[in-house]
Design an enzyme around this catalytic site. Structure first.
Site, PDB file in Angstrom:
ATOM      1  N   LYS A 143      22.316 -20.639  81.800  1.00  0.00           N
ATOM      2  CA  LYS A 143      23.225 -21.177  81.621  1.00  0.00           C
ATOM      3  C   LYS A 143      24.642 -21.045  82.364  1.00  0.00           C
ATOM      4  CE  LYS A 143      22.277 -23.690  77.507  1.00  0.00           C
ATOM      5  NZ  LYS A 143      22.059 -24.273  76.104  1.00  0.00           N
ATOM      6  N   LYS A 185      10.044 -23.347  82.178  1.00  0.00           N
ATOM      7  CA  LYS A 185       9.991 -24.462  80.973  1.00  0.00           C
ATOM      8  C   LYS A 185      10.418 -26.649  80.518  1.00  0.00           C
ATOM      9  CE  LYS A 185      13.529 -24.212  77.481  1.00  0.00           C
ATOM     10  NZ  LYS A 185      14.433 -23.586  76.921  1.00  0.00           N
ATOM     11  N   LYS A 199      15.002 -30.458  78.325  1.00  0.00           N
ATOM     12  CA  LYS A 199      15.965 -31.791  78.347  1.00  0.00           C
ATOM     13  C   LYS A 199      16.701 -32.377  79.183  1.00  0.00           C
ATOM     14  CE  LYS A 199      16.914 -31.192  73.021  1.00  0.00           C
ATOM     15  NZ  LYS A 199      17.603 -30.482  72.661  1.00  0.00           N
TER      16      LYS A 199
HETATM   17  P1  TYM Z   1      17.304 -26.783  71.312  1.00  0.00           P
HETATM   18  O1  TYM Z   1      17.575 -27.521  71.354  1.00  0.00           O
HETATM   19  O2  TYM Z   1      17.105 -26.109  72.900  1.00  0.00           O
HETATM   20  O3  TYM Z   1      15.055 -26.930  71.345  1.00  0.00           O
HETATM   21  C1  TYM Z   1      15.311 -27.024  69.980  1.00  0.00           C
HETATM   22  C2  TYM Z   1      14.002 -26.304  69.596  1.00  0.00           C
HETATM   23  O4  TYM Z   1      12.798 -27.293  70.852  1.00  0.00           O
HETATM   24  C3  TYM Z   1      12.282 -25.665  71.294  1.00  0.00           C
HETATM   25  N1  TYM Z   1      12.163 -25.406  72.595  1.00  0.00           N
HETATM   26  C4  TYM Z   1      10.390 -25.594  72.839  1.00  0.00           C
HETATM   27  N2  TYM Z   1       9.373 -25.432  72.245  1.00  0.00           N
HETATM   28  C5  TYM Z   1       8.417 -24.712  73.134  1.00  0.00           C
HETATM   29  N3  TYM Z   1       8.114 -25.619  74.938  1.00  0.00           N
HETATM   30  C6  TYM Z   1       9.358 -25.656  75.147  1.00  0.00           C
HETATM   31  N4  TYM Z   1       9.594 -26.263  77.124  1.00  0.00           N
HETATM   32  C7  TYM Z   1      10.537 -25.957  74.020  1.00  0.00           C
HETATM   33  N5  TYM Z   1      12.059 -27.009  74.803  1.00  0.00           N
HETATM   34  C8  TYM Z   1      12.596 -26.180  73.989  1.00  0.00           C
HETATM   35  C9  TYM Z   1      13.134 -24.482  71.194  1.00  0.00           C
HETATM   36  O5  TYM Z   1      12.615 -23.489  70.925  1.00  0.00           O
HETATM   37  C10 TYM Z   1      13.877 -24.440  69.289  1.00  0.00           C
HETATM   38  O6  TYM Z   1      12.923 -24.519  68.634  1.00  0.00           O
HETATM   39  N6  TYM Z   1      19.412 -22.800  70.306  1.00  0.00           N
HETATM   40  C11 TYM Z   1      18.728 -23.770  69.964  1.00  0.00           C
HETATM   41  C12 TYM Z   1      18.881 -24.474  68.545  1.00  0.00           C
HETATM   42  C13 TYM Z   1      19.547 -23.757  67.225  1.00  0.00           C
HETATM   43  C14 TYM Z   1      19.151 -23.072  66.564  1.00  0.00           C
HETATM   44  C15 TYM Z   1      19.511 -22.507  65.188  1.00  0.00           C
HETATM   45  C16 TYM Z   1      17.954 -22.648  66.285  1.00  0.00           C
HETATM   46  C17 TYM Z   1      20.867 -23.749  67.212  1.00  0.00           C
HETATM   47  N7  TYM Z   1      21.615 -22.552  65.848  1.00  0.00           N
HETATM   48  C18 TYM Z   1      19.607 -21.485  63.864  1.00  0.00           C
HETATM   49  C19 TYM Z   1      17.395 -22.336  64.810  1.00  0.00           C
HETATM   50  C20 TYM Z   1      17.965 -20.874  64.150  1.00  0.00           C
HETATM   51  C21 TYM Z   1      18.050 -24.458  70.876  1.00  0.00           C
HETATM   52  O7  TYM Z   1      18.856 -24.543  71.843  1.00  0.00           O
HETATM   53  O8  TYM Z   1      17.464 -25.354  70.489  1.00  0.00           O
END
Ligand code: TYM
Length: 330
Positions: free
Chosen positions: A115, A197, A200
Site C-alpha cells: 500500500k 489477487k 477491489k
Molecule cells: P478486505 O476488505 O480487503 O477484504 C474482506 C475479506 O475478503 C477477503 N478477500 C479475498 N479472499 C479471497 N480472494 C480474494 N481475492 C480476496 N480479496 C479479499 C479478505 O481476506 C477479507 O477476509 N484488513 C481486512 C479487514 C479487517 C479485518 C479485521 C478482517 C479489519 N479488521 C479483523 C478480519 C478481522 C481487509 O482489508 O479486508
C-alpha cells in the site's frame, strides 16, 4: 468465565463494492459459521480512512456495504452486524495494543509495503499501524476464529503474537484467535492477471467481478478472462488462469476438480467460461435484487446497525473493563 458458544469476528473495508473474491474468500464462510457460533461481522470503516475518502461518497459506501452484507444473506438476528466506528473501544484498545507491538513487526507487513508503494503521496501512520487496529477488532470480542481470505494471514499471525505477549505480561486476558480459511477459494485471482489477487481497487477492472456488476458486464469479463493456449480444463499450476476459473466454478457449483475436468474434457474454453458466468450470475442477480430492496429501506439498515452496535458494545465493554484493570488504569 465459561464461554457458551465460540466467537467469530471478521470484517471488510467499505470501499468500492464487494468483489467475488470477498464473497468466496470470506462472506460465504461467514454465512456457514452463523449457525454454530456467536458471530460479529463488522464494516471496518475506520480502516478505510488510511486512504483518502470523499465524505459524501464514503457515507454512501458505508450504507451500501451494510446492504451488501444483508443481500449476501447474513442474518442480522443470528449475527451482530455493525460499524466499527460505532464501538469506540476499538480505537481505545488499538492504542493499548500499539504499546505491545514492535516497529520491526509492522515494518515486515507485506500489505503495508504494497500500500505504501501504491499511495506514495500518503504513507500515513494509520497505514503503518493498521494491523494493530485489526488486532484490536479481533481481541475485543475474544474471538476464537477469524474467517478471512489468505491475504490476511500475516495480520492474523501478528494479532496472535500480540495477544500472547499481553497475556504473558498481565495474565490471561485475551483469547488467542485462529485463522479460518475455506478449503478452496481463500485466494481468488484477477481474471486478467491470474498471478495477482482479485482486488477491489485494481486498475484493470476487467480482472475484478463485483457482486453488483450487471449480468452483461459479468459475461463480458468472463469472455475476456485470460486463459492459455492449451485448451484443456485441467487443474495444475502451469495453467493459472484456468486454475482460478476452476476454483470459482467449484466454490459456486460444489463440484470437485475431477468432476469439472471430466465434464469439460471435450468442450472448449468458451463453454467453460460461459458456464462460470452462469454460475456467477445465479449468485449475483438475486444479490442485486436484495441489495436494491435494502437500499430503498434506510430505516431497516438503521435498525440493523443501531442494534448491532448495542450488542457489540456490550461485549466490548466486558473486555475493556478487564484490560483497563490488568493495565492498572484507575
Ligand atoms: P478486505 O476488505 O480487503 O477484504 C474482506 C475479506 O475478503 C477477503 N478477500 C479475498 N479472499 C479471497 N480472494 C480474494 N481475492 C480476496 N480479496 C479479499 C479478505 O481476506 C477479507 O477476509 N484488513 C481486512 C479487514 C479487517 C479485518 C479485521 C478482517 C479489519 N479488521 C479483523 C478480519 C478481522 C481487509 O482489508 O479486508
Amino acid at each position: 468465565m465459561e464461554k457458551q458458544l465460540k466467537v467469530i469476528f471478521s470484517g471488510a473495508q467499505p470501499t468500492g463494492s464487494l468483489t467475488l473474491g470477498n464473497y468466496i474468500g470470506a462472506i460465504q464462510n461467514w454465512k456457514e459459521l452463523e449457525r454454530d457460533y456467536e458471530c460479529y461481522y463488522s464494516i471496518v470503516d475506520l480502516h478505510s480512512l488510511t486512504v483518502k475518502q470523499d465524505p459524501d461518497d464514503f457515507k454512501q459506501a458505508n450504507l451500501s456495504f451494510l446492504a451488501q452484507y444483508l443481500a449476501a444473506g447474513l442474518d442480522p438476528k443470528k449475527n451482530v452486524l455493525f460499524f466499527q466506528s460505532h464501538v469506540r473501544e476499538h480505537t481505545e484498545l488499538a492504542w493499548m495494543l500499539s504499546c505491545f507491538t514492535y516497529m520491526g513487526e509492522l515494518s515486515r507487513m507485506t500489505q503495508f509495503k504494497d500500500k505504501a508503494d501504491k499511495h506514495k503521496d500518503n504513507i500515513n501512520a494509520g497505514l503503518y499501524t493498521y494491523p494493530v487496529l485489526m488486532a484490536a477488532d479481533i481481541l475485543l470480542y475474544q474471538a476464537d476464529l477469524v474467517p478471512v481470505g489468505d491475504d490476511q494471514r500475516q495480520h492474523l499471525e501478528l494479532c496472535r503474537d500480540v495477544a500472547l505477549r499481553f497475556n504473558n505480561a498481565y495474565g490471561e486476558t485475551f483469547t488467542v484467535p485462529h485463522i479460518y480459511l475455506g478449503k478452496i477459494g481463500a485466494r481468488i485471482m484477477s481474471l486478467q492477471e491470474p498471478l495477482k489477487k482479485m482486488s477491489k481497487s485494481d486498475e484493470n477492472q476487467n480482472g475484478v467481478i463485483h457482486m453488483l456488476d450487471p449480468k452483461d458486464v459479468i459475461v463480458k469479463k468472463l469472455k475476456k478472462a485470460v486463459t492459455d493456449s492449451m485448451n484443456a480444463v485441467k487443474y495444475n499450476d502451469a495453467q493459472p488462469g484456468v486454475q482460478n476459473l476452476m476454483i470459482i466454478h467449484a466454490t459456486l457449483s460444489g463440484w470437485t476438480m475431477s468432476e469439472i475436468e471430466a465434464h469439460y474434457q471435450d468442450k472448449g474454453y468458451g463453454t467453460f467460461k460461459m458456464d462460470i458466468a452462469e454460475l456467477i450470475t445465479g449468485l449475483t442477480e438475486p444479490f442485486r435484487e436484495k441489495y436494491a430492496h435494502y437500499m430503498k429501506n434506510p430505516d431497516v439498515l438503521k435498525d440493523v446497525y443501531v442494534n448491532g452496535a448495542e450488542r457489540a458494545s456490550k461485549k466490548a465493554d466486558v473486555t475493556m473493563t478487564l484490560v483497563r484493570d490488568r493495565l492498572g488504569l484507575v
